[in-house]
Design a protein around this motif. Structure first.
Motif, PDB file in Angstrom:
ATOM      1  N   LYS A   1       0.971  -1.242  -0.023  1.00 45.28           N
ATOM      2  CA  LYS A   1       0.060  -0.010   0.064  1.00 45.28           C
ATOM      3  C   LYS A   1       0.748   1.269  -0.051  1.00 45.28           C
ATOM      4  O   LYS A   1       0.553   2.095  -0.960  1.00 45.28           O
ATOM      5  CB  LYS A   1      -0.777   0.065   1.323  1.00 45.28           C
ATOM      6  CG  LYS A   1      -2.095  -1.093   1.286  1.00 45.28           C
ATOM      7  CD  LYS A   1      -2.738  -0.934   2.529  1.00 45.28           C
ATOM      8  CE  LYS A   1      -3.797  -1.821   2.516  1.00 45.28           C
ATOM      9  NZ  LYS A   1      -4.658  -1.721   3.995  1.00 45.28           N
TER      10      LYS A   1
ATOM     11  N   MET B   1       2.754   1.648  -3.522  1.00 46.84           N
ATOM     12  CA  MET B   1       1.819   2.045  -4.347  1.00 46.84           C
ATOM     13  C   MET B   1       1.699   3.570  -4.006  1.00 46.84           C
ATOM     14  O   MET B   1       1.551   4.346  -5.343  1.00 46.84           O
ATOM     15  CB  MET B   1       0.618   1.395  -4.293  1.00 46.84           C
ATOM     16  CG  MET B   1       0.563  -0.184  -4.955  1.00 46.84           C
ATOM     17  SD  MET B   1      -0.893  -0.999  -4.559  1.00 46.84           S
ATOM     18  CE  MET B   1      -2.161  -0.284  -4.952  1.00 46.84           C
TER      19      MET B   1
ATOM     20  N   THR C   1       1.633   0.039 -11.709  1.00 47.21           N
ATOM     21  CA  THR C   1       0.858  -0.851 -12.374  1.00 47.21           C
ATOM     22  C   THR C   1       1.657  -2.146 -12.294  1.00 47.21           C
ATOM     23  O   THR C   1       1.131  -3.342 -12.194  1.00 47.21           O
ATOM     24  CB  THR C   1       0.595  -0.629 -13.809  1.00 47.21           C
ATOM     25  OG1 THR C   1      -0.134   0.705 -14.121  1.00 47.21           O
ATOM     26  CG2 THR C   1      -0.344  -1.884 -14.548  1.00 47.21           C
TER      27      THR C   1
ATOM     28  N   TYR D   1       1.379  -3.685  -8.662  1.00 44.14           N
ATOM     29  CA  TYR D   1       0.230  -4.424  -8.378  1.00 44.14           C
ATOM     30  C   TYR D   1       0.033  -5.524  -9.066  1.00 44.14           C
ATOM     31  O   TYR D   1      -0.268  -6.572  -8.379  1.00 44.14           O
ATOM     32  CB  TYR D   1      -0.842  -3.452  -8.775  1.00 44.14           C
ATOM     33  CG  TYR D   1      -2.033  -4.080  -8.245  1.00 44.14           C
ATOM     34  CD1 TYR D   1      -2.754  -3.875  -6.996  1.00 44.14           C
ATOM     35  CD2 TYR D   1      -2.955  -4.569  -9.402  1.00 44.14           C
ATOM     36  CE1 TYR D   1      -3.949  -4.522  -6.729  1.00 44.14           C
ATOM     37  CE2 TYR D   1      -4.124  -5.023  -8.860  1.00 44.14           C
ATOM     38  CZ  TYR D   1      -4.907  -4.993  -7.847  1.00 44.14           C
ATOM     39  OH  TYR D   1      -6.004  -5.439  -7.337  1.00 44.14           O
TER      40      TYR D   1
ATOM     41  N   TYR E   1       2.475  -8.150  -7.411  1.00 47.88           N
ATOM     42  CA  TYR E   1       1.828  -8.646  -6.123  1.00 47.88           C
ATOM     43  C   TYR E   1       0.877  -9.437  -6.373  1.00 47.88           C
ATOM     44  O   TYR E   1       0.622 -10.579  -5.529  1.00 47.88           O
ATOM     45  CB  TYR E   1       1.588  -7.542  -5.152  1.00 47.88           C
ATOM     46  CG  TYR E   1       0.817  -7.609  -3.871  1.00 47.88           C
ATOM     47  CD1 TYR E   1       1.647  -8.170  -2.746  1.00 47.88           C
ATOM     48  CD2 TYR E   1      -0.494  -7.483  -3.535  1.00 47.88           C
ATOM     49  CE1 TYR E   1       0.982  -8.376  -1.596  1.00 47.88           C
ATOM     50  CE2 TYR E   1      -1.152  -7.751  -2.609  1.00 47.88           C
ATOM     51  CZ  TYR E   1      -0.053  -8.299  -1.387  1.00 47.88           C
ATOM     52  OH  TYR E   1      -0.872  -8.587  -0.152  1.00 47.88           O
TER      53      TYR E   1
ATOM     54  N   PRO F   1      -5.733 -10.142  -4.481  1.00 49.29           N
ATOM     55  CA  PRO F   1      -5.555  -9.023  -3.485  1.00 49.29           C
ATOM     56  C   PRO F   1      -6.766  -8.498  -2.785  1.00 49.29           C
ATOM     57  O   PRO F   1      -7.974  -8.924  -3.370  1.00 49.29           O
ATOM     58  CB  PRO F   1      -4.864  -7.737  -4.260  1.00 49.29           C
ATOM     59  CG  PRO F   1      -4.387  -8.589  -5.600  1.00 49.29           C
ATOM     60  CD  PRO F   1      -5.192  -9.693  -5.644  1.00 49.29           C
TER      61      PRO F   1
ATOM     62  N   SER G   1      -7.080  -3.226  -3.713  1.00 52.42           N
ATOM     63  CA  SER G   1      -7.873  -3.245  -5.353  1.00 52.42           C
ATOM     64  C   SER G   1      -8.398  -1.811  -5.240  1.00 52.42           C
ATOM     65  O   SER G   1      -8.145  -0.985  -6.281  1.00 52.42           O
ATOM     66  CB  SER G   1      -8.756  -4.306  -5.365  1.00 52.42           C
ATOM     67  OG  SER G   1      -7.906  -5.456  -5.382  1.00 52.42           O
TER      68      SER G   1
ATOM     69  N   TYR H   1      -5.601   0.713  -5.360  1.00 52.03           N
ATOM     70  CA  TYR H   1      -5.047   0.592  -6.690  1.00 52.03           C
ATOM     71  C   TYR H   1      -5.781   1.578  -7.627  1.00 52.03           C
ATOM     72  O   TYR H   1      -5.431   2.339  -8.516  1.00 52.03           O
ATOM     73  CB  TYR H   1      -4.815  -0.571  -6.896  1.00 52.03           C
ATOM     74  CG  TYR H   1      -4.229  -0.695  -8.688  1.00 52.03           C
ATOM     75  CD1 TYR H   1      -2.896  -0.361  -8.765  1.00 52.03           C
ATOM     76  CD2 TYR H   1      -5.176  -1.401  -9.407  1.00 52.03           C
ATOM     77  CE1 TYR H   1      -2.430  -0.331 -10.183  1.00 52.03           C
ATOM     78  CE2 TYR H   1      -4.510  -1.603 -10.632  1.00 52.03           C
ATOM     79  CZ  TYR H   1      -3.349  -1.230 -10.942  1.00 52.03           C
ATOM     80  OH  TYR H   1      -2.751  -1.128 -12.330  1.00 52.03           O
TER      81      TYR H   1
END
Length: 380
Positions: A327, A330, A343, A346, A349, A361, A366, A369
């Motif tokens: 988190k 990002m 991108t 994410y 991961y 996730p 999500s 993101y």
């Protein structure tokens, strides 16, 4: 501050020299296009900082840095490269900083002035600190070693004497029964043999400690052992105390927190896989993760997303499945408007979660993101 430049592109030497010439207190004492020439120079000359490229002919910068560290050189290493993928390898050799080309002069000035400030602070404190400076340093994070001011790196008498020392370090001076030591360290061995082996191992450890000025630090009686570490400085203990003191990280203690984070160079005892230490290894690992996340958030709040990203990359390598780290990572990438890296992070991961645990996730991640992507779209 004496600076060395190592880059196979001579044009980069000129650029760096021009930038560094504008910073008072900096002297470029050598510039080289290959590691062999730089190493030859350093064998007979002192330097405080090296700015080095990674991709170079014959030997890359990370390999050269590793050799410098193995030789005991504590020179500050700053990697200057066009590639981001070597960041984790760079910090494995205790890099002072990692700068991606092209960079602004202000970025370079920030790194150099931080080093100059640390050097000035060190000189001011040196006179008063000399008398109280520990003469023995015990390092447990990322490795298990004892360093003496007089003798340097101390060689263990045997692998079991190192293990006994590690075991007693975790007891923090408390008495440990012989029976417990035999069970945990010499388990599976016939009792009589184990007792003889324990006596021999304790003797080896005692001789090592006596030789570095820690005479009588290893206490023993008919049924117990204990290790008095008051004459030494133990990085593990300093790290734990620092994490407790820095329960809140903000701009008032950001520099101190950054220095504390650098002391964590790897898991407790490094590659030494002691079953009796597994719970402590996990506890210290979780303590580091929580502290590094606090520091990353403080760096982001201070607007220093670049340093936050470097730290979060290191933290993600430490535990690639930790959602809180992802988190923050990002958010830091979004601060730099780096949609591509966001991108990619994410997706990597999500793939790792699916492969390792068979899950996707969380809804919360999500949504974060999606919202970060929407913010980037709105800003374009």
């Amino acid at each position: 501050m004496r600076v060395v430049l190592l880059d196979d592109e001579k044009a980069m030497h000129l650029i760096m020299k021009r930038m560094l010439a504008k910073i008072e207190g900096v002297e470029v004492v050598g510039s080289f296009t290959n590691a062999a020439s730089a190493e030859a120079f350093l064998s007979g000359n002192e330097a405080d900082m090296i700015f080095m490229d990674i991709n170079m002919p014959r030997e890359n910068g990370v390999a050269f840095a590793q050799r410098l560290r193995e030789s005991g050189r504590e020179i500050k290493l700053v990697f200057v490269t066009s590639h981001t993928e070597y960041a984790l390898s760079a910090f494995d050799v205790y890099a002072y900083d990692y700068m991606v080309k092209p960079f602004e002069p202000e970025r370079l000035q920030h790194t150099v002035r931080r080093a100059l400030a640390e050097a000035r602070g060190g000189r001011e404190e040196a006179a008063g600190a000399a008398a109280s400076e520990p003469r023995v340093h015990i390092n447990c994070l990322g490795r298990l070693e004892i360093r003496s001011v007089r003798q340097g790196l101390v060689k263990w008498k045997s692998s079991k004497s190192a293990e006994l020392c590690a075991y007693l370090i975790l007891q923090r001076g408390s008495l440990v029964s012989r029976a417990r030591l035999i069970e945990d360290i010499f388990g599976g061995m016939p009792r009589k043999n184990a007792e003889v082996y324990l006596n021999t191992t304790a003797y080896q450890l005692r001789k090592l400690l006596d030789a570095i000025g820690m005479k009588e630090s290893l206490h023993s009686d008919a049924n117990h052992y204990a290790l008095n570490l008051s004459p030494a400085q133990v990085d593990l203990h300093l790290f734990e105390a620092g994490c407790r003191e820095l329960a809140v990280v903000d701009q008032t203690n950001l520099d101190r927190a950054t220095e504390l984070e650098r002391t964590y160079v790897g898991n407790l005892f490094g590659d030494l896989d002691y079953p009796w230490a597994w719970s402590e290894i996990e506890r210290i690992s979780q303590m580091y993760a929580a502290f590094a996340q606090r520091l990353s958030l403080a760096l982001m709040n201070a607007g220093d997303s670049q340093r936050a990203i470097r730290l979060l990359a290191k933290l993600a390598a430490h535990n690639e499945l930790d959602e809180e780290t992802v988190k923050l990572y990002m958010q830091a990438l979004a601060m730099q408007h780096n949609r591509e890296a966001l991108t990619r992070l994410y997706a990597r991961y999500a793939d790792t979660l699916q492969e390792e645990m068979g899950v996707r996730p969380s809804v919360e991640l999500s949504r974060l993101y999606a919202s970060l992507l929407a913010e980037l779209d709105a800003a374009e």
